[in-house]
Enzyme design. Structure first.
Site, PDB file in Angstrom:
ATOM      1  N   GLY A  33       7.804   0.558   9.845  1.00 32.46           N
ATOM      2  CA  GLY A  33       7.428   0.563   8.427  1.00 32.46           C
ATOM      3  C   GLY A  33       8.032   1.701   7.625  1.00 32.46           C
ATOM      4  N   GLU A  34       8.209   2.864   8.245  1.00 36.22           N
ATOM      5  CA  GLU A  34       8.607   4.048   7.465  1.00 36.22           C
ATOM      6  C   GLU A  34      10.014   4.529   7.790  1.00 36.22           C
ATOM      7  OE1 GLU A  34       4.920   6.176   6.754  1.00 36.22           O
ATOM      8  OE2 GLU A  34       4.071   4.902   8.300  1.00 36.22           O
TER       9      GLU A  34
ATOM     10  N   GLY B 243       0.833  -1.201   0.000  1.00 32.26           N
ATOM     11  CA  GLY B 243       0.000   0.000   0.000  1.00 32.26           C
ATOM     12  C   GLY B 243       0.862   1.243   0.000  1.00 32.26           C
ATOM     13  N   PHE B 244       1.767   1.304   0.976  1.00 36.28           N
ATOM     14  CA  PHE B 244       2.716   2.424   1.098  1.00 36.28           C
ATOM     15  C   PHE B 244       1.993   3.754   1.259  1.00 36.28           C
ATOM     16  CE2 PHE B 244       4.386  -0.863  -1.827  1.00 36.28           C
ATOM     17  CZ  PHE B 244       5.233  -1.469  -0.929  1.00 36.28           C
TER      18      PHE B 244
ATOM     19  N   LEU C 246      10.087  -7.353  17.247  1.00 37.42           N
ATOM     20  CA  LEU C 246       9.143  -8.435  17.507  1.00 37.42           C
ATOM     21  C   LEU C 246       9.500  -9.720  16.773  1.00 37.42           C
ATOM     22  CD1 LEU C 246       5.962  -6.243  17.227  1.00 37.42           C
ATOM     23  CD2 LEU C 246       6.896  -7.248  19.325  1.00 37.42           C
ATOM     24  N   ASN C 247      10.151  -9.561  15.625  1.00 35.68           N
ATOM     25  CA  ASN C 247      10.545 -10.732  14.840  1.00 35.68           C
ATOM     26  C   ASN C 247      11.772 -10.323  14.037  1.00 35.68           C
ATOM     27  OD1 ASN C 247      10.858 -12.535  12.598  1.00 35.68           O
ATOM     28  ND2 ASN C 247       8.775 -13.273  12.934  1.00 35.68           N
TER      29      ASN C 247
ATOM     30  N   ARG D 104      11.560  -2.301  20.763  1.00 35.29           N
ATOM     31  CA  ARG D 104      11.597  -3.753  20.790  1.00 35.29           C
ATOM     32  C   ARG D 104      11.382  -4.321  19.386  1.00 35.29           C
ATOM     33  NH1 ARG D 104       7.853  -7.098  24.910  1.00 35.29           N
ATOM     34  NH2 ARG D 104       8.933  -9.098  24.838  1.00 35.29           N
TER      35      ARG D 104
ATOM     36  N   ILE E   7      -0.227  -5.875   5.314  1.00 41.22           N
ATOM     37  CA  ILE E   7       0.193  -5.196   4.079  1.00 41.22           C
ATOM     38  C   ILE E   7       1.623  -5.576   3.720  1.00 41.22           C
ATOM     39  CG2 ILE E   7      -1.386  -3.275   4.490  1.00 41.22           C
ATOM     40  CD1 ILE E   7       0.995  -1.583   5.375  1.00 41.22           C
ATOM     41  N   GLY E   8       2.172  -6.531   4.434  1.00 43.39           N
ATOM     42  CA  GLY E   8       3.537  -6.970   4.156  1.00 43.39           C
ATOM     43  C   GLY E   8       4.427  -6.927   5.382  1.00 43.39           C
TER      44      GLY E   8
END
Ligand code: FES
Ligand code: FES
Lengths: 725, 200
Positions: A690-691, A234-235, A616-617, A614, A463-464
């Site tokens: 994400g950003e 989406g971005f 998470l993965n 943190r 969304i990825g």
């Protein structure tokens, strides 16, 4: 390391590699017919007539919606977050490529063929097709940051301090219109069952789509269900409910059949926003030993002349707080043209703004004959100088240190044009990354069965970023069950409310809700067992009491005649925004190789170090980091939507001419996470990812190009001709 | 860039102002020479897809991509651009990678078509699929079927599998999520283990 943070493989990986993951256009909806958009060929004026007769006579055509005959919507007020126009509600045209008709036919081929035979007659008005360098008509945003921030800010006296400063930098930077171009085009399938509407749509916000559709169509939100189990990227362009989703619902009502409307790639440039063009004037004043005493950032960004609401790219917010500068002034202005409404695009504000700020810092370092990293450290902000608050956490110094060390930054010669590899010029550049930590109210439901299986549900989106996976991980850790026993479900507005998957807030919002739901579930189990919730733990399918005694959950449920037990909880932001300045941080170190004979710029090495709280993965976090960095490469070297000044039409609205990074453009990328959970920000201590990695990449590349060639490029993207010998 | 320094919304003099918008579905017969006459009827074809024969009616202009997605419910093959520019629609025709959006369905009768749905053997993933999961070689997953079909063909074509060669040969598949370094890792991983197993 517990389950949270572990680099487990994505739980939806198998669905994605086998083609079984179904995106919006792929829902099996029997009887669906196809809609295709027709868009304007003028930039301003009025549609006098849509000539549909030829198309109507073609095989399979069911209906053609035009401004004349389209169903009237209940509410078409433009709102910042909800963009109802243009939805054929009037005949005004405000940009080239605005939707002026929708053709519905039995098959996709029939609809496409008929759409090609729809013609429009216009009254064409004069158009301002591009935001140029003439800023005379610039105006103050009316609704900056939805009223939460002021478009202008000042502390001290930036102009006086600049005039008195011994070392001055004054420069103008520009960034072009860029398009998100997720690989999945926008798509909607709309089906009416009486007055109930079901919509499968490519979105970053199922609840938002439901609210917008209900409001525009004049129906109760309870009668709208929006489904989106997978979003193909989406971005930012799928964060708002754009007109095509609304038009699909209108068309479905008109033909009384389910309607599928998928944008083609060309229409993806004219139907759902873009990153606006920016022109940014930076002025920095410093003492000879590198104390920056004045910073002024005047940002001008593109807006639409259409009555579509307002979007103001917040390019100056980073300049307000990144450095400990005593005198600072920031302004935001809009310049309206005949193009569509811009919108959020990966790191809105910071991506464009940091190109200007972090380039200017590099220019100042060169003027001071100082290492750019040393200059940044010299002006390091220990607390937020704009909000006058401590940071919730800030490990930027650690990012600088770890990144510089991994890159070998200490070996960097100060002067440009010193590094070579044969005929190729080599340059090293760096820049800072930062992005606000966002968080919104979110809900989640957990259901545990006597068989030990757990379902975790929230109306969020994948969304990825790996939301299915992190939801399962957090649930597994909180309930003491293996990840394999957890099934995560999302992407349905029927499920507990979650916010838009934007602003890097999904983890901070949704996963804290999952933790809260786990607490609620534990409390319910404790109550069944007659124990105090604060004194019990869950582990391996048992309830562990304060004395270590274990009670099997299946036995406990059976004792109460239950098959399953469920709990829903909401997690809401606290007062952290009042107490702290909330930001994630990072640093980019880049090596470019420039062949001056042919003007080729290659990125040869990249180290990105990030303070995202943190992790998470570890596996999916690295994916997000490299993905964000590569998005920045597009900004730096490739992406620009070209406008034909005469017609206002985008001339490269396709993936052959609008260049995005491909595999051969990308080097090895080293990612480092300076992991410090930020409990001041939220209970899980996540800051969002994400950003952040996109921010600063364009400046780091431009700074490296300067170091390689001695040429300062202030207009993105950096082109062949900028570096040719 | 040039910008027109003209009054906004000023009208071009002499523009016609007659409003004449036709009704929806005008109830008159289409003129004789409409494009409708030029539209050939669909014909019945048979395609060999993933080892199965599939019969369907397609128009001559129907692409293999639209036939798969819209008519055969094989939606694993993705449409990203419909113009041969992104690779999302990559499938194998007789073992070669092709863009399904540039391939007419009628032209591939009698050829062996493999889509992402046909790559795994039952529950056993193709080694490239498994490597993509191990290396997290995707995010949103939309480009992924095309990437995997390309990668499987790349390996079968027998190129050197050094990173530079992989990057070059995988550059016809756009990943806007930017999974490229992990795609290279995944492809290289499969190539190395194949070489170790003597499978080439
Ligand atoms: S959809 Fe076929 S190459 Fe893009
Ligand atoms: S994984 Fe999203 S486009 Fe490649």
């Amino acid at each position: 390391m517990g389950i949270i943070g572990a680099p487990i493989a994505r739980v939806d990986g198998r669905a994605k590699v086998t083609g079984r993951a179904r995106y919006a256009a792929e829902a099996a909806v029997p009887g669906a017919v196809h809609a295709v958009l027709v868009q304007s060929t003028i930039a301003a004026g009025v549609v006098l007539a849509v000539e549909t007769a030829a198309a109507e006579g073609m095989p399979g055509v069911l209906a053609i919606l035009t401004p004349q005959n389209a169903p009237r919507l209940a509410d078409v007020r433009p709102q910042a977050q909800l963009v109802p126009n243009p939805t054929l509600q009037d005949a005004t045209v405000a940009y080239n490529g605005q939707t002026i008709a929708v053709v519905v036919a039995e098959t996709l081929q029939q609809a496409e063929a008929a759409a090609a035979h729809v013609r429009a007659r216009y009254r064409a008005d004069e158009a301002i097709t591009e935001m140029g360098d003439d800023l005379a008509d610039a105006y103050v945003p009316k609704n900056f940051r939805n009223g939460m921030r002021k478009p202008d800010s000042a502390r001290g006296d930036a102009d006086a301090a600049f005039n008195a400063a011994p070392v001055q930098i004054s420069a103008t930077y520009t960034t072009p219109v860029e398009h998100h171009n997720p690989m999945e085009p926008h798509a909607t399938i709309a089906r009416w069952d009486g007055d109930r509407l079901t919509v499968w749509t490519a979105t970053q916000y199922v609840s938002g789509a439901r609210a917008t559709l209900a409001r525009l169509l004049g129906i109760d939100a309870g009668n709208v269900r929006v489904i989106c189990p997978f979003t193909g990227g989406g971005f930012g362009c799928k964060g708002t409910t754009w007109p095509p989703a609304v038009l699909a619902a209108m068309a479905a009502r008109s033909v009384n059949r389910p309607v599928k409307l998928v944008l083609d790639r060309r229409q993806m440039y004219t139907s759902n926003g873009f990153r606006p063009r920016t022109l940014q004037k930076l002025r920095l004043g410093a003492t000879p030993d590198g104390q920056i005493v004045s910073l002024r950032h005047d940002g001008f960004t593109q807006m639409s002349l259409g009555d579509f609401g307002e979007f103001a790219e917040p390019v100056g917010l980073a300049s307000e707080m990144l450095y400990a500068v005593p005198n600072a002034a920031v302004t935001h202005r809009l310049v309206a043209v005949n193009q569509g409404l811009p919108t959020y695009m990966r790191a809105p504000g910071e991506a464009s703004g940091s190109f200007a700020l972090e380039s200017a810092i590099d220019e100042m370092a060169a003027a001071l004959n100082m290492d750019p990293l040393d200059l940044r450290l010299r002006n390091y902000a220990e607390s937020d100088p704009h909000e006058n608050r401590p940071f919730s956490s800030k490990a930027l110094r650690e990012c600088y240190r770890a990144g510089a060390e991994a890159f070998g930054w200490a070996q960097r010669p100060l002067a440009p044009r010193c590094l070579r590899d044969g005929d190729v010029l080599v340059g090293w550049g760096m820049a800072t990354a930062l992005y606000p930590i966002n968080r919104s109210a979110a809900q989640a439901t957990l259901r545990m069965g006597a068989d030990g299986r757990v379902f975790v549900r929230s109306g969020t989106q994948e969304i990825g970023g790996g939301t299915y996976t992190t939801m399962a991980q957090v649930t597994a850790e909180a309930l003491g069950v293996p990840v394999g026993q957890v099934t995560a479900q999302l992407g349905d507005s029927a499920w507990p409310h979650a916010p838009v998957s934007g602003g890097s807030q999904t983890s901070a919002s949704v996963l804290n809700a999952v933790v809260a739901a786990a607490d609620a579930l534990r409390a319910r189990l404790a109550a069944l067992a007659g124990l105090d919730a604060r004194q019990v733990q869950l582990a391996a399918g048992t309830l562990v009491g304060p004395d270590g005694t274990r009670l099997r959950i299946d036995v406990l449920l059976a004792r109460h005649g239950l098959d399953t037990i469920e709990a829903t909880a909401e997690s809401v932001p606290g007062d952290e925004k009042q107490r702290f300045s909330l930001h994630s941080f990072g640093a980019h170190f880049v090596e470019v190789q420039v062949d001056p004979a042919i003007g080729r710029i290659r990125i040869a090495r990249h180290v990105g170090a990030f303070d995202t709280g943190r992790v998470l993965n570890a596996r999916t976090a690295r994916s997000q980091a490299i993905g964000g960095i590569i998005y920045g490469y597009g900004m730096a070297l490739l992406e620009k939507t070209e406008v034909d000044a005469e017609t206002g039409r985008y001339v490269n609205a396709n993936l052959s001419d609008y260049l995005v990074p491909v595999n051969a453009d990308v080097p090895d990328i080293v990612t480092i996470f300076v992991e410090k959970p930020d409990r001041n920000a939220n209970p899980l201590g996540v800051k969002g990812l994400g950003e952040l990695p996109t921010v600063g990449v364009a400046a780091a590349v431009a700074n490296a190009v300067y170091h390689a060639t001695g040429r300062r490029v202030r207009d993105l993207p950096i082109r062949v001709e900028d570096v040719l010998a | 860039m040039a910008t027109f320094a003209l009054t906004r919304r000023a009208l071009i003099a002499g523009a016609a102002l007659v409003i004449a918008i036709p009704r929806l579905r005008a109830p008159r017969a289409a003129p004789a020479a409409t494009p409708a006459a030029a539209t050939p009827a669909p014909s019945l074809i048979s395609l060999q897809i993933n080892g199965h024969e599939r019969r369907l009616a397609v128009e001559p202009r129907t692409t293999l991509l639209d036939a798969l997605r819209e008519q055969l419910d094989l939606t694993g093959t993705k449409k990203g651009c419909d113009r041969g520019a992104c690779g999302a629609c990559t499938v194998h025709v007789d073992g070669r990678r092709v863009n399904a959006c540039l391939t007419l369905a009628m032209r591939v009768q009698g050829r062996a078509i493999t889509t992402i749905e046909g790559l795994a053997q039952g529950d056993d993933l193709h080694p490239v699929q498994a490597a993509f999961i191990r290396h997290d070689a995707f995010q949103c997953g939309y480009c992924t079927p095309g990437q995997i079909m390309s990668a499987a063909a790349f390996l079968a074509e027998g190129h050197d599998a050094d990173p530079a060669t992989i990057r070059e040969w995988m550059s016809g598949n756009i990943c806007r999520c930017g999974a490229y370094p992990h795609i290279v890792d995944a492809v290289r991983d499969v190539a190395i283990s194949r070489a170790a197993n003597g499978a080439g």
